[in-house]
Design an enzyme around this catalytic site. Structure first.
Site, PDB file in Angstrom:
ATOM      1  N   ASP A 123      46.850 -48.562 -16.905  1.00  0.00           N
ATOM      2  CA  ASP A 123      47.319 -49.321 -18.057  1.00  0.00           C
ATOM      3  C   ASP A 123      48.814 -49.580 -17.912  1.00  0.00           C
ATOM      4  O   ASP A 123      49.566 -48.683 -17.528  1.00  0.00           O
ATOM      5  CB  ASP A 123      47.029 -48.567 -19.354  1.00  0.00           C
ATOM      6  CG  ASP A 123      47.142 -49.480 -20.560  1.00  0.00           C
ATOM      7  OD1 ASP A 123      47.014 -50.708 -20.401  1.00  0.00           O
ATOM      8  OD2 ASP A 123      47.358 -48.964 -21.674  1.00  0.00           O
ATOM      9  N   TYR A 125      52.461 -51.731 -19.507  1.00  0.00           N
ATOM     10  CA  TYR A 125      53.335 -51.751 -20.686  1.00  0.00           C
ATOM     11  C   TYR A 125      54.115 -53.055 -20.564  1.00  0.00           C
ATOM     12  O   TYR A 125      55.319 -53.071 -20.523  1.00  0.00           O
ATOM     13  CB  TYR A 125      54.229 -50.509 -20.552  1.00  0.00           C
ATOM     14  CG  TYR A 125      55.016 -50.030 -21.739  1.00  0.00           C
ATOM     15  CD1 TYR A 125      54.446 -49.880 -22.999  1.00  0.00           C
ATOM     16  CD2 TYR A 125      56.352 -49.657 -21.578  1.00  0.00           C
ATOM     17  CE1 TYR A 125      55.187 -49.380 -24.053  1.00  0.00           C
ATOM     18  CE2 TYR A 125      57.098 -49.157 -22.626  1.00  0.00           C
ATOM     19  CZ  TYR A 125      56.509 -49.020 -23.863  1.00  0.00           C
ATOM     20  OH  TYR A 125      57.256 -48.517 -24.909  1.00  0.00           O
ATOM     21  N   HIS A 130      56.130 -55.809 -27.519  1.00  0.00           N
ATOM     22  CA  HIS A 130      55.568 -54.489 -27.841  1.00  0.00           C
ATOM     23  C   HIS A 130      56.612 -53.400 -27.594  1.00  0.00           C
ATOM     24  O   HIS A 130      56.842 -52.537 -28.447  1.00  0.00           O
ATOM     25  CB  HIS A 130      54.324 -54.243 -26.980  1.00  0.00           C
ATOM     26  CG  HIS A 130      53.761 -52.862 -27.089  1.00  0.00           C
ATOM     27  ND1 HIS A 130      53.238 -52.363 -28.267  1.00  0.00           N
ATOM     28  CD2 HIS A 130      53.629 -51.869 -26.169  1.00  0.00           C
ATOM     29  CE1 HIS A 130      52.809 -51.112 -28.060  1.00  0.00           C
ATOM     30  NE2 HIS A 130      53.038 -50.799 -26.805  1.00  0.00           N
ATOM     31  N   ARG A 139      63.418 -45.440 -31.639  1.00  0.00           N
ATOM     32  CA  ARG A 139      64.756 -45.135 -31.125  1.00  0.00           C
ATOM     33  C   ARG A 139      65.693 -46.280 -31.512  1.00  0.00           C
ATOM     34  O   ARG A 139      66.188 -47.010 -30.653  1.00  0.00           O
ATOM     35  CB  ARG A 139      64.722 -44.992 -29.597  1.00  0.00           C
ATOM     36  CG  ARG A 139      63.910 -43.800 -29.102  1.00  0.00           C
ATOM     37  CD  ARG A 139      63.748 -43.821 -27.583  1.00  0.00           C
ATOM     38  NE  ARG A 139      62.914 -44.927 -27.134  1.00  0.00           N
ATOM     39  CZ  ARG A 139      61.573 -44.886 -27.072  1.00  0.00           C
ATOM     40  NH1 ARG A 139      60.928 -43.787 -27.405  1.00  0.00           N
ATOM     41  NH2 ARG A 139      60.890 -45.940 -26.671  1.00  0.00           N
ATOM     42  N   GLU A 195      44.928 -50.480 -29.511  1.00  0.00           N
ATOM     43  CA  GLU A 195      45.849 -51.314 -28.738  1.00  0.00           C
ATOM     44  C   GLU A 195      45.048 -52.489 -28.196  1.00  0.00           C
ATOM     45  O   GLU A 195      44.095 -52.300 -27.443  1.00  0.00           O
ATOM     46  CB  GLU A 195      46.494 -50.524 -27.586  1.00  0.00           C
ATOM     47  CG  GLU A 195      47.445 -49.436 -28.074  1.00  0.00           C
ATOM     48  CD  GLU A 195      48.287 -48.815 -26.965  1.00  0.00           C
ATOM     49  OE1 GLU A 195      47.894 -48.882 -25.788  1.00  0.00           O
ATOM     50  OE2 GLU A 195      49.343 -48.242 -27.306  1.00  0.00           O
ATOM     51  N   GLU A 197      44.424 -55.381 -25.788  1.00  0.00           N
ATOM     52  CA  GLU A 197      44.898 -55.631 -24.429  1.00  0.00           C
ATOM     53  C   GLU A 197      43.933 -56.567 -23.691  1.00  0.00           C
ATOM     54  O   GLU A 197      42.790 -56.751 -24.097  1.00  0.00           O
ATOM     55  CB  GLU A 197      44.996 -54.306 -23.647  1.00  0.00           C
ATOM     56  CG  GLU A 197      45.804 -53.240 -24.392  1.00  0.00           C
ATOM     57  CD  GLU A 197      46.233 -52.074 -23.530  1.00  0.00           C
ATOM     58  OE1 GLU A 197      46.018 -52.136 -22.292  1.00  0.00           O
ATOM     59  OE2 GLU A 197      46.786 -51.112 -24.092  1.00  0.00           O
ATOM     60  N   ASP A 229      42.619 -49.974 -26.025  1.00  0.00           N
ATOM     61  CA  ASP A 229      43.114 -48.692 -25.519  1.00  0.00           C
ATOM     62  C   ASP A 229      43.423 -47.805 -26.732  1.00  0.00           C
ATOM     63  O   ASP A 229      44.573 -47.612 -27.114  1.00  0.00           O
ATOM     64  CB  ASP A 229      44.366 -48.953 -24.663  1.00  0.00           C
ATOM     65  CG  ASP A 229      44.980 -47.676 -24.120  1.00  0.00           C
ATOM     66  OD1 ASP A 229      44.238 -46.696 -23.939  1.00  0.00           O
ATOM     67  OD2 ASP A 229      46.199 -47.664 -23.876  1.00  0.00           O
ATOM     68  N   ARG A 233      48.480 -41.359 -31.898  1.00  0.00           N
ATOM     69  CA  ARG A 233      49.942 -41.408 -31.766  1.00  0.00           C
ATOM     70  C   ARG A 233      50.604 -40.048 -31.905  1.00  0.00           C
ATOM     71  O   ARG A 233      51.635 -39.793 -31.284  1.00  0.00           O
ATOM     72  CB  ARG A 233      50.530 -42.369 -32.805  1.00  0.00           C
ATOM     73  CG  ARG A 233      50.039 -43.789 -32.693  1.00  0.00           C
ATOM     74  CD  ARG A 233      50.365 -44.396 -31.359  1.00  0.00           C
ATOM     75  NE  ARG A 233      49.910 -45.790 -31.289  1.00  0.00           N
ATOM     76  CZ  ARG A 233      49.846 -46.482 -30.158  1.00  0.00           C
ATOM     77  NH1 ARG A 233      50.192 -45.917 -29.008  1.00  0.00           N
ATOM     78  NH2 ARG A 233      49.414 -47.717 -30.162  1.00  0.00           N
ATOM     79  N   GLN A 236      49.859 -38.141 -28.700  1.00  0.00           N
ATOM     80  CA  GLN A 236      50.627 -38.813 -27.638  1.00  0.00           C
ATOM     81  C   GLN A 236      52.125 -38.455 -27.732  1.00  0.00           C
ATOM     82  O   GLN A 236      52.768 -38.173 -26.708  1.00  0.00           O
ATOM     83  CB  GLN A 236      50.441 -40.328 -27.777  1.00  0.00           C
ATOM     84  CG  GLN A 236      51.072 -41.156 -26.675  1.00  0.00           C
ATOM     85  CD  GLN A 236      50.986 -42.663 -26.951  1.00  0.00           C
ATOM     86  OE1 GLN A 236      50.325 -43.115 -27.881  1.00  0.00           O
ATOM     87  NE2 GLN A 236      51.668 -43.434 -26.137  1.00  0.00           N
ATOM     88  N   LYS A 249      45.141 -40.604 -25.189  1.00  0.00           N
ATOM     89  CA  LYS A 249      44.517 -41.882 -24.850  1.00  0.00           C
ATOM     90  C   LYS A 249      43.224 -41.732 -24.046  1.00  0.00           C
ATOM     91  O   LYS A 249      42.616 -42.743 -23.668  1.00  0.00           O
ATOM     92  CB  LYS A 249      45.483 -42.749 -24.041  1.00  0.00           C
ATOM     93  CG  LYS A 249      46.582 -43.383 -24.884  1.00  0.00           C
ATOM     94  CD  LYS A 249      47.597 -44.070 -24.012  1.00  0.00           C
ATOM     95  CE  LYS A 249      48.693 -44.743 -24.817  1.00  0.00           C
ATOM     96  NZ  LYS A 249      48.278 -46.009 -25.447  1.00  0.00           N
ATOM     97  N   THR A 253      38.126 -45.708 -24.137  1.00  0.00           N
ATOM     98  CA  THR A 253      38.765 -47.008 -23.932  1.00  0.00           C
ATOM     99  C   THR A 253      37.652 -48.038 -23.949  1.00  0.00           C
ATOM    100  O   THR A 253      36.736 -47.971 -23.128  1.00  0.00           O
ATOM    101  CB  THR A 253      39.514 -47.051 -22.580  1.00  0.00           C
ATOM    102  OG1 THR A 253      40.446 -45.969 -22.523  1.00  0.00           O
ATOM    103  CG2 THR A 253      40.243 -48.369 -22.401  1.00  0.00           C
ATOM    104  N   THR A 340      49.495 -53.042 -24.520  1.00  0.00           N
ATOM    105  CA  THR A 340      49.377 -53.686 -25.825  1.00  0.00           C
ATOM    106  C   THR A 340      50.012 -55.074 -25.798  1.00  0.00           C
ATOM    107  O   THR A 340      51.143 -55.236 -25.363  1.00  0.00           O
ATOM    108  CB  THR A 340      50.090 -52.842 -26.895  1.00  0.00           C
ATOM    109  OG1 THR A 340      49.590 -51.515 -26.807  1.00  0.00           O
ATOM    110  CG2 THR A 340      49.857 -53.411 -28.279  1.00  0.00           C
ATOM    111  N   GLU A 354      52.805 -50.781 -34.662  1.00  0.00           N
ATOM    112  CA  GLU A 354      53.783 -51.856 -34.853  1.00  0.00           C
ATOM    113  C   GLU A 354      53.570 -52.556 -36.192  1.00  0.00           C
ATOM    114  O   GLU A 354      54.516 -52.868 -36.905  1.00  0.00           O
ATOM    115  CB  GLU A 354      53.661 -52.876 -33.727  1.00  0.00           C
ATOM    116  CG  GLU A 354      54.062 -52.332 -32.368  1.00  0.00           C
ATOM    117  CD  GLU A 354      53.506 -53.196 -31.259  1.00  0.00           C
ATOM    118  OE1 GLU A 354      54.192 -54.140 -30.868  1.00  0.00           O
ATOM    119  OE2 GLU A 354      52.380 -52.935 -30.793  1.00  0.00           O
TER     120      GLU A 354
HETATM  121 MN    MN Z   1      47.671 -49.249 -23.724  1.00  0.00          MN
END
Ligand code: MN
Length: 412
Positions: A123, A125, A130, A139, A195, A197, A229, A233, A236, A249, A253, A340, A354
């Site tokens: 997977d 990113y 995203h 952050r 997620e 995807e 996916d 959270r 994770q 995760k 899936t 995502t 999100e």
């Molecule tokens: Mn993913």
């Protein structure tokens, strides 16, 4: 010019499963539950390709005998193009009616399963929106992009054995999370997420130490599917420092049961955003492999988001080049996903994290309810369409799953 379906098929040229689509599946029927066949979607029916090939394509019928796509995927680009041309001829010419009409079954009566054996699962990113939205939530004072992000695709190796076909229920997972006082607690996730995807299915394998050039993407990748996916959270977040996702995760899936060949996406190809940046040579592509695939996410049949895959920064050809740049070998049935898919708009985000700003602003649904995270019993559906010929849109099918409550007894 698009190929018109034969009159006897009575198929609207604007149907999302017109002859411009022709995705593959593996199916059985209730009458012959043990007989798994390779199928091809046409309109609201499935063509039994396993039997059709025995009648009309005897030289290649062994490719479909197992009822899985694996041998066909391994056969390569020439076979993929020939078989697609044959199927198109059967369904567009009157003279093939007798040979194939009795091999079309209603899709509602077809039991669909995973159409290929998933080898490795990776997977990525790859969506800049995203990554920047997550950074702004988690952050807010840091650089929105990790230092390597604009230079190379970021990804991780996932768990192939947990990939399940659309319709499989997903059990709410347990794991360690940070408790209120900071001490770890083991229990069911309270931050269950999806997620949205796009997945890419590898056909032609390679050997170790043989990178795949970015220009050779379409020789190795057969087609695309939709991927959910599922992510916990809180699990994770606790486990991912310092390494990547693990139990957060690996509990399921979901993939759509239809594999749409790359050949069906010729009208969907667009320039990916990464082409505006100077990149290492192995990531520099001359062809456009961004894809104008428009996803829709529904929670309990209510529209929650419309993520645009065309906004994804890294193209699938770049992802494959990067995956193999180290010399990592490809196997038939490898599945790699975009990560995502999120667009710049607030209604285009591909995860609840999100959409709800990490739970702070629950998403309002049409039935008056709201979701910060997924509840037991919730059903998430991801569907998508892409441009076809003459302004039509073709479908990528659906990746759907319902959340079951956690099993909380401790395993001893
Ligand atoms: Mn993913």
């Amino acid at each position: 010019m698009p190929v018109a379906a034969a009159a006897w098929l009575d198929l609207d040229p604007g149907h999302p499963f017109s002859l411009a689509a022709l995705p593959y599946c593996s199916f059985s029927t209730r009458q012959h539950a043990a007989f798994h066949r390779v199928g091809v979607r046409v309109g609201d029916r499935v063509l039994d390709l396993t039997t059709a090939a025995e009648r009309l394509l005897p030289g290649r019928s062994a490719l479909f005998r197992d009822g899985l796509l694996d041998p066909f995927l391994a056969e390569g680009h020439g076979a993929w193009a020939d078989v697609r041309a044959e199927i198109t001829a059967w369904l567009s010419q009157e003279r093939f009616r007798e040979a194939v009409e009795d091999l079309l079954v209603p899709v509602a009566g077809a039991e669909l399963r995973l159409p290929f054996t998933v080898a490795d699962f990776v997977d990525f990113y790859a969506s800049r929106e995203h990554v920047t939205t997550l950074s702004s939530i988690l952050r807010p004072d840091a650089d929105p992009l990790p230092p390597s992000w604009l230079h190379q695709p970021v990804g991780y190796h996932g768990r192939a054995g947990s990939v399940v076909p659309s319709g499989t229920a997903i059990r709410r997972p347990c794991g360690q999370v940070r408790g209120p006082g900071g001490a770890p607690e083991f229990g069911p996730t309270t931050r269950l997420d999806f997620e949205a995807e796009v997945g890419f299915v590898v056909g032609v394998e390679t050997v170790l130490a043989e990178p795949v050039a970015v220009s050779r993407f379409a020789e190795h990748v057969f087609g695309v599917c939709l991927v959910n996916d599922w992510s916990a959270r809180d699990i994770q977040a606790f486990e991912s420092a310092p390494l990547g996702p693990f139990g957060g995760k690996s509990f399921g899936t979901t993939v759509s049961p239809w594999i749409l060949p790359l050949a069906a996406l010729e009208h969907a190809r667009v320039r990916p955003p990464s082409r505006d940046t100077e990149l290492a040579e192995y990531l520099t592509e001359s062809e456009d492999w961004g894809l104008d695939i428009r996803l829709e996410v529904r929670i309990n049949k209510q529209l929650a988001s419309r993520p645009p895959y065309s906004a994804v920064h890294w193209s699938p050809a770049q992802l494959l080049a990067h995956l193999t740049a180290s010399g990592a070998a490809l196997r038939t049935g490898d599945l790699y996903a975009s990560g995502t898919v999120s667009g710049p708009g607030p209604g285009e985000r591909g995860s609840l994290m999100e959409l709800s700003l990490n739970g702070a602003e629950p998403v309002a649904l049409a039935d008056g309810s709201a979701r910060a995270w997924l509840a037991d019993g919730d059903e998430v559906s991801i569907t998508a369409t892409a441009p076809g010929p003459d302004g039509t849109r073709i479908s990528l099918g659906e990746a759907r799953g319902q959340i079951l409550p956690a099993i909380v007894e401790t395993v001893r």
